[in-house]
Design a protein around this motif. Structure first.
Motif, PDB file in Angstrom:
ATOM      1  N   ILE A  50       0.870  -1.176   0.000  1.00  0.00           N
ATOM      2  CA  ILE A  50       0.000   0.000   0.000  1.00  0.00           C
ATOM      3  C   ILE A  50       0.903   1.221   0.000  1.00  0.00           C
ATOM      4  N   ARG A  51       0.954   1.907  -1.167  1.00  0.00           N
ATOM      5  CA  ARG A  51       1.884   3.022  -1.342  1.00  0.00           C
ATOM      6  C   ARG A  51       1.190   4.385  -1.348  1.00  0.00           C
ATOM      7  N   THR A  79       6.819   1.061   7.364  1.00  0.00           N
ATOM      8  CA  THR A  79       6.953   1.848   8.597  1.00  0.00           C
ATOM      9  C   THR A  79       7.941   1.132   9.507  1.00  0.00           C
ATOM     10  N   ASN A  80       8.417   1.823  10.545  1.00  0.00           N
ATOM     11  CA  ASN A  80       9.426   1.246  11.430  1.00  0.00           C
ATOM     12  C   ASN A  80       8.854   0.235  12.415  1.00  0.00           C
ATOM     13  N   THR A  86      -0.701   5.546  11.785  1.00  0.00           N
ATOM     14  CA  THR A  86      -0.503   6.967  11.502  1.00  0.00           C
ATOM     15  C   THR A  86      -0.101   7.187  10.047  1.00  0.00           C
ATOM     16  N   ARG A  87       0.615   6.229   9.472  1.00  0.00           N
ATOM     17  CA  ARG A  87       0.990   6.341   8.054  1.00  0.00           C
ATOM     18  C   ARG A  87      -0.256   6.341   7.173  1.00  0.00           C
ATOM     19  N   LEU A  88      -1.201   5.475   7.463  1.00  0.00           N
ATOM     20  CA  LEU A  88      -2.441   5.431   6.689  1.00  0.00           C
ATOM     21  C   LEU A  88      -3.260   6.701   6.900  1.00  0.00           C
ATOM     22  N   SER A 137       1.317   7.373  17.319  1.00  0.00           N
ATOM     23  CA  SER A 137       1.696   5.957  17.269  1.00  0.00           C
ATOM     24  C   SER A 137       2.403   5.496  18.539  1.00  0.00           C
ATOM     25  N   VAL A 138       3.167   6.377  19.184  1.00  0.00           N
ATOM     26  CA  VAL A 138       3.857   5.987  20.414  1.00  0.00           C
ATOM     27  C   VAL A 138       2.847   5.597  21.495  1.00  0.00           C
TER      28      VAL A 138
END
Length: 597
Positions: free
Chosen positions: A394-395, A419-420, A427-429, A556-557
């Motif tokens: 998914i880019r 993601t890491n 959060t990336r999405l 995310s944290v």
């Protein structure tokens, strides 16, 4: 097919292989009508392993079983002097293992092929006595013989050079095109024998260096004079269908061949470097026989394995795998598909590129030049009545939107994202523009992963764990006590996924010494101290608590900390488990989890 039926009856009489699975394999062969060995089909489908089949042949036919072929005792001089046909050996999976005055003793993977034994008797002019071995052992022995005999003949051609740099150069000391062809072919043979995933051919001012990537690390394997670079590049380009005349632009191609009945694909990339220094080549080896893994082979803790089995059997939702390039994401997804692959499911994949062909699964490769993107493939899939869809990556928002719509309409979607860690995928999405309520309603789980090298079992050295190492892994007493006393959650048992590492952790809490292992190096691992790689995993379930945080757009944290409170093991936690179990080292885990909190 009569031979297959005979073998099937023999295996069913042995009773150590499920009779229904054997019959199912025979019927599938008859339906496909392809020329295949039943034993190959049984191994490929995971019905039986090579050792069990070799033992069954040995017992049923009254032949000696040779579980391991000792390479150093192979009759190299006899094979060289008799000009033994190694192509014939590969085709029929056999290799002479010793010779006396009247008899040649031959290891065979298919002892029922008596016609080949008769042919060999005529070829060698001696009596043949066959012993049973596994295909892997026979092929490894053939590769060993080919490498040694080839090297010996080339040394002799150059007057018997023996040392250092000169001994690495003479394989190209010939004006014959055949020498270049032979040298390039030897790269592939040796790379596969050494378990390499990539071959790097890199020129500098005076020479060309060949390096293999083995278990994630690059090792120098050959050097040759710079003057041979054009011939090497031309040979690789011919094999991969590239333009030999174009030396100014990067090119990509592919080489496909069979080695001892196993399909191997090689992705080729060439780029021009320096001021007329030439072209650099990198070749990625895709050994199709090595990808058909079960999830049980990937190094999951028992509880996490159960969770994965549950996730991939759900009728809908999205399951994501995240990690950097080369962290094994594709292998994990293929193992998931292999686990659920059954005729009652319609499974479709869209990939860039298709790295391995999966039997029974329809795969589509994207082609952005003609508008065939991940999103467009997904839209087409929705009209193909799918049950399970795998998206290579998914880019962008378009792909993410279609994946969410697919899951909302009753499909299971498996994909990857860069993601890491697991929590950062959410959060990336969101940054892509995906609405939080869509994420909360469709996302089932995110799994982050890394690869660490596995210690060589033949030479790993034990030592008593040092407190500094344990603290760096998060194995201090306070945290271990909290983890071991945690009640059972949706993640399973309280610590380390229900693995034996919990016992070692309890000894640490009690102040007892714990034994860890470090790398050493031996001939079996080519002096590296490691053999193979395994995954370390961070499986984050989208529970009610996590879903609530997603809807609130929490960072995310905070999501990761909430998941850890519910029982999630981080990448470093899972790495610590493998250290306590003796699979890998402290240094490997710390290097792979530098971004872990």
């Amino acid at each position: 097919m009569q031979n297959a039926r005979y073998i099937a009856d023999m295996l069913k009489r042995r009773g150590n292989i499920p009779a229904d699975r054997v019959d199912e394999a025979v019927l599938s062969m008859e339906r496909e009508g392809k020329s295949q060995r039943l034993t190959d089909v049984l191994v490929r489908q995971g019905i039986a392993d090579e050792s069990a089949l070799a033992e069954a042949f040995s017992t049923a036919l009254g032949m000696r079983l040779l579980p391991e072929i000792v390479k150093d005792t192979l009759p190299l001089e006899f094979l060289d002097a008799s000009k033994f046909d190694l192509a014939f050996a590969r085709q029929h999976q056999l290799i002479p293992i010793s010779v006396d005055e009247h008899t040649v003793y031959v290891a065979v993977a298919d002892p029922l092929n008596t016609f080949v034994i008769d042919d060999l008797r005529i070829m060698l002019g001696r009596e043949i006595e066959a012993v049973v071995s596994t295909p892997t052992e026979v092929v490894d022995a053939i590769n060993f013989v080919q490498t040694r005999i080839g090297a010996a003949s080339e040394l002799a051609d150059e007057g018997g050079l023996h040392e250092g740099e000169e001994a690495r150069l003479e394989i190209l000391e010939s004006d014959e095109d055949a020498q270049i062809i032979k040298w390039v072919n030897s790269l592939f043979i040796e790379a596969i024998k050494d378990r390499a995933t990539d071959i790097h051919i890199q020129p500098d001012e005076t020479e060309v260096t060949v390096r293999y990537r083995i278990d994630g690390e690059l090792y120098v394997r050959k050097t040759v004079p710079k003057r041979f670079l054009p011939a090497i590049v031309a040979r690789v380009k011919v094999m991969s269908g590239l333009n030999i005349a174009e030396k100014r632009l990067p090119q990509d191609g592919r080489i496909g061949f069979k080695m001892a009945g196993k399909h191997v694909d090689i992705r080729v990339s060439t780029i021009p470097i320096g001021q007329g220094a030439g072209e650099r080549i990198v070749m990625r080896i895709l050994n199709k026989s090595s990808i058909m893994l079960e999830l049980t082979d990937l190094g999951f803790a028992p509880d996490r394995l159960e969770l994965m089995h549950d996730l991939i059997r759900r009728p809908d939702g999205i399951v994501l795998v995240t990690g950097p390039t080369g962290s094994g994401k594709t292998t994990t997804l293929y193992a998931c598909l292999n686990r659920i692959n059954h005729p009652n499911l319609n499974i479709l994949t869209t990939e860039d590129p298709i790295e391995y062909d999966l039997r029974g699964i329809s795969q589509m490769q994207i082609n952005p030049k003609i508008g065939l993107t991940f999103a467009n493939c997904l839209r087409a899939f929705l009209r193909q009545d799918p049950d399970v869809i795998m998206v290579g990556e998914i880019r962008d928002r378009e792909t993410a939107d279609v994946a969410i719509q697919a899951s909302l309409t009753g499909h299971l979607v498996l994909s990857t994202i860069h993601t890491n860690d697991a929590a950062a995928a959410m959060t990336r999405l969101s940054e892509m523009g995906i609405e939080s309520f869509h994420l909360a309603s469709t996302l089932q789980a995110v799994m982050a992963q890394r690869l660490v090298r596995v210690l060589c079992p033949d030479c790993k050295q034990p030592y008593l764990a040092r407190e500094a190492d344990l603290e760096r892994l998060g194995l201090d007493r306070a945290r271990l006590t909290a983890r071991l006393s945690r009640p059972q959650t949706k993640y399973g048992r309280s610590a380390f996924g229900g693995s034996p590492a919990a016992d070692a952790a309890q000894r640490l809490i009690n102040g007892e010494p714990v034994r860890l292992f470090r790398a050493n190096g031996c001939p079996a691992c080519q002096g590296t101290g490691y053999q193979g790689r395994t995954g370390i995993y961070e499986l984050l379930l989208v529970t009610d608590a996590v879903r609530s945080l997603i809807l609130q757009h929490i960072d995310s944290v905070s999501i990761k900390r909430a998941a850890m409170e519910e029982g999630m093991d981080t990448l470093r936690d899972d790495g610590a488990r493998k250290v306590l179990e003796g699979f890998t080292t402290v240094e490997e885990v710390l290097a792979a989890t530098q971004d872990d909190i």
